[in-house]
Design a protein around this motif. Sequence first.
Motif, PDB file in Angstrom:
ATOM      1  N   GLY A   1     -79.275  44.301  41.393  1.00 57.62           N
ATOM      2  CA  GLY A   1     -79.480  45.078  42.612  1.00 57.62           C
ATOM      3  C   GLY A   1     -80.778  44.724  43.309  1.00 57.62           C
ATOM      4  N   LEU A   2     -81.843  44.556  42.552  1.00 60.00           N
ATOM      5  CA  LEU A   2     -83.126  44.188  43.148  1.00 60.00           C
ATOM      6  C   LEU A   2     -83.081  42.791  43.755  1.00 60.00           C
ATOM      7  CD1 LEU A   2     -85.591  45.641  40.489  1.00 60.00           C
ATOM      8  CD2 LEU A   2     -85.147  46.522  42.799  1.00 60.00           C
ATOM      9  N   ARG A   3     -82.311  41.899  43.154  1.00 62.50           N
ATOM     10  CA  ARG A   3     -82.188  40.534  43.668  1.00 62.50           C
ATOM     11  C   ARG A   3     -81.111  40.428  44.748  1.00 62.50           C
ATOM     12  NH1 ARG A   3     -81.263  36.361  39.339  1.00 62.50           N
ATOM     13  NH2 ARG A   3     -82.015  34.974  40.960  1.00 62.50           N
ATOM     14  N   LYS A   4     -80.413  41.543  44.996  1.00 59.84           N
ATOM     15  CA  LYS A   4     -79.317  41.561  45.977  1.00 59.84           C
ATOM     16  C   LYS A   4     -78.264  40.507  45.643  1.00 59.84           C
ATOM     17  CE  LYS A   4     -82.202  43.497  49.637  1.00 59.84           C
ATOM     18  NZ  LYS A   4     -82.537  44.566  48.793  1.00 59.84           N
ATOM     19  N   ARG A   5     -77.901  40.464  44.357  1.00 58.99           N
ATOM     20  CA  ARG A   5     -76.902  39.513  43.867  1.00 58.99           C
ATOM     21  C   ARG A   5     -75.819  40.261  43.105  1.00 58.99           C
ATOM     22  NH1 ARG A   5     -77.321  34.447  44.967  1.00 58.99           N
ATOM     23  NH2 ARG A   5     -76.318  33.856  43.023  1.00 58.99           N
TER      24      ARG A   5
ATOM     25  N   LEU B   1     -72.019  33.152  48.336  1.00 54.48           N
ATOM     26  CA  LEU B   1     -73.104  33.843  49.032  1.00 54.48           C
ATOM     27  C   LEU B   1     -72.568  34.745  50.135  1.00 54.48           C
ATOM     28  CD1 LEU B   1     -75.798  31.044  49.284  1.00 54.48           C
ATOM     29  CD2 LEU B   1     -75.766  33.014  47.754  1.00 54.48           C
ATOM     30  N   GLU B   2     -71.546  34.283  50.840  1.00 57.66           N
ATOM     31  CA  GLU B   2     -70.941  35.125  51.869  1.00 57.66           C
ATOM     32  C   GLU B   2     -70.323  36.363  51.245  1.00 57.66           C
ATOM     33  OE1 GLU B   2     -68.177  32.654  53.944  1.00 57.66           O
ATOM     34  OE2 GLU B   2     -69.749  31.351  54.744  1.00 57.66           O
TER      35      GLU B   2
ATOM     36  N   LEU C   1     -71.314  37.857  48.512  1.00 55.68           N
ATOM     37  CA  LEU C   1     -72.400  38.752  48.135  1.00 55.68           C
ATOM     38  C   LEU C   1     -72.915  39.514  49.356  1.00 55.68           C
ATOM     39  CD1 LEU C   1     -74.397  36.478  45.684  1.00 55.68           C
ATOM     40  CD2 LEU C   1     -73.010  38.459  45.104  1.00 55.68           C
ATOM     41  N   GLU C   2     -73.009  38.832  50.477  1.00 56.21           N
ATOM     42  CA  GLU C   2     -73.478  39.493  51.694  1.00 56.21           C
ATOM     43  C   GLU C   2     -72.511  40.581  52.124  1.00 56.21           C
ATOM     44  OE1 GLU C   2     -74.084  36.367  54.524  1.00 56.21           O
ATOM     45  OE2 GLU C   2     -75.760  35.521  53.395  1.00 56.21           O
ATOM     46  N   ARG C   3     -71.194  40.342  51.948  1.00 54.93           N
ATOM     47  CA  ARG C   3     -70.213  41.356  52.316  1.00 54.93           C
ATOM     48  C   ARG C   3     -70.308  42.570  51.406  1.00 54.93           C
ATOM     49  NH1 ARG C   3     -66.586  36.991  53.164  1.00 54.93           N
ATOM     50  NH2 ARG C   3     -65.631  37.376  51.164  1.00 54.93           N
ATOM     51  N   ALA C   4     -70.666  42.352  50.147  1.00 56.90           N
ATOM     52  CA  ALA C   4     -70.829  43.491  49.237  1.00 56.90           C
ATOM     53  C   ALA C   4     -71.916  44.402  49.783  1.00 56.90           C
ATOM     54  CB  ALA C   4     -71.163  43.017  47.835  1.00 56.90           C
ATOM     55  N   GLY C   5     -72.915  43.804  50.399  1.00 60.89           N
ATOM     56  CA  GLY C   5     -73.871  44.504  51.224  1.00 60.89           C
ATOM     57  C   GLY C   5     -74.886  45.370  50.530  1.00 60.89           C
ATOM     58  N   PRO C   6     -75.629  46.076  51.371  1.00 63.86           N
ATOM     59  CA  PRO C   6     -76.717  46.894  50.857  1.00 63.86           C
ATOM     60  C   PRO C   6     -76.239  48.069  50.008  1.00 63.86           C
ATOM     61  CG  PRO C   6     -76.538  47.091  53.261  1.00 63.86           C
ATOM     62  CD  PRO C   6     -75.563  46.057  52.820  1.00 63.86           C
ATOM     63  N   LEU C   7     -75.033  48.569  50.265  1.00 70.37           N
ATOM     64  CA  LEU C   7     -74.533  49.679  49.443  1.00 70.37           C
ATOM     65  C   LEU C   7     -74.432  49.253  47.988  1.00 70.37           C
ATOM     66  CD1 LEU C   7     -73.333  52.486  48.973  1.00 70.37           C
ATOM     67  CD2 LEU C   7     -71.092  51.526  49.580  1.00 70.37           C
TER      68      LEU C   7
END
Length: 151
Positions: free
Chosen positions: A70-74, A4-5, A7-13
């Motif tokens: 992308g929509l799931r931010k995963r 999960l961390e 994925l968060e680093r991959a970020g909004p871009l």
Amino acid sequence: MEALEELERAGPLASRLAVAQGVFDVVTGVWPIVHLRSFEAVTGPKREGWLVKTVGALITVVGGTLLTAGLRKRVTPELMLLAAGSAAALTAVDIRYSPQRISPVYLLDAVLEGLLITGWCVAAARLWKGRSAEPPAPRYTSPEDAAGFPT
């Protein structure tokens, strides 16, 4: 937790790129399946309609996967590789065959795919930069812990 961390680093871009490429791939992949005649009007005549539809179906599957992630931010590193790799493969075909065998409109596609590849490289660099130099701590301290036996 570590995933999960990451994925968060991959970020909004990464999420925005996945959505953008996903929408683009779904639209361009479904188009020849739904209406081959209009697709050929823009991209030029094709010898094998079934092959165009097969490639369209594969592009649609990649796009749908990217769009959902992308929509799931995963957006995982593996998904980033799929996105950049598929864009690179399509770009290579666009550049290799556009001047001789296929419509020059594919050069526009090569530019768009190149922008996506650039975006994925930036997103991967951000993800890589956020990684720690130290390996993660081991989860288990003994074979019994790894097997789930109470200690």
